[in-house]
Write an enzyme that holds these catalytic residues in place. Sequence first.
Site, PDB file in Angstrom:
ATOM      1  N   VAL A  10       0.806  -1.229   0.000  1.00  0.00           N
ATOM      2  CA  VAL A  10       0.000   0.000   0.000  1.00  0.00           C
ATOM      3  C   VAL A  10       0.837   1.276   0.000  1.00  0.00           C
ATOM      4  CG1 VAL A  10      -2.008  -1.043   1.114  1.00  0.00           C
ATOM      5  CG2 VAL A  10      -0.228   0.023   2.524  1.00  0.00           C
ATOM      6  N   TYR A  11       2.130   1.178   0.249  1.00  0.00           N
ATOM      7  CA  TYR A  11       2.940   2.395   0.342  1.00  0.00           C
ATOM      8  C   TYR A  11       2.859   3.192  -0.949  1.00  0.00           C
ATOM      9  CZ  TYR A  11       5.176   0.758   4.689  1.00  0.00           C
ATOM     10  OH  TYR A  11       5.432   0.341   5.972  1.00  0.00           O
ATOM     11  N   THR A  12       2.413   4.424  -0.818  1.00  0.00           N
ATOM     12  CA  THR A  12       2.183   5.349  -1.945  1.00  0.00           C
ATOM     13  C   THR A  12       1.431   4.655  -3.082  1.00  0.00           C
ATOM     14  OG1 THR A  12       4.410   5.028  -2.913  1.00  0.00           O
ATOM     15  CG2 THR A  12       4.136   6.832  -1.354  1.00  0.00           C
ATOM     16  N   GLY A  19       1.295   1.587  -4.005  1.00  0.00           N
ATOM     17  CA  GLY A  19       2.064   0.601  -4.774  1.00  0.00           C
ATOM     18  C   GLY A  19       3.275   1.151  -5.482  1.00  0.00           C
TER      19      GLY A  19
END
Length: 198
Positions: free
Chosen positions: A60-62, A64
Amino acid sequence: MKTYQIPNTDLEVSRIALGTGSLGGTWDKTPPTQDLRDRANTILQAAVEHGINFIDMADVYTWGKSNQMVGDVIKNNPGFRHKVILQSKSAIFLPDEAYEGSPAFYDFSYENLTSRVETTLKHLNTDYLDILLLHRPDALVEPEEVARAFDDLQSSGKVRYFGVSNHNPFQIDLLKKYIDQPLVINQIQLSLMHNDLI
């Protein structure tokens, strides 16, 4: 850089890990710029040059993009993958991701875990993760689903080891009753602002 072996694994990791939470820039679906890609390459190469081999990520970071930045470095630098230990977290749906207007939520279903690992591997330009963590507890977890996902991901060679993040002892004990793999890590959010686990 001092290293240690993660118990119940053959992984020798640096005591400092590189977190990739903001490596992809903004938390939206804006495509990453070349400047972001160059910045990610500089950061990751510098980390390895200074003895940091443990890369912590989440799908989920930024949205993907952070994983894609790591994947660009792997793709464009032959041999880089074998210098690093890749740990990724999975199972969070961001707001509006499931459907328009949906809230953020956790989903440890077999389908979600296995499909997200496939996407992560594609973004990272690699065939396997060294470690997969369940990203925060799913209050509606069906441990049998997690067990089936772990079995398939391990037997297919897509994930070597498994763990959790921000789970309490009771949640870990519940999972252990169903899964065959050891949970080698519980990554917790701990700081002056987040000290409730002490």
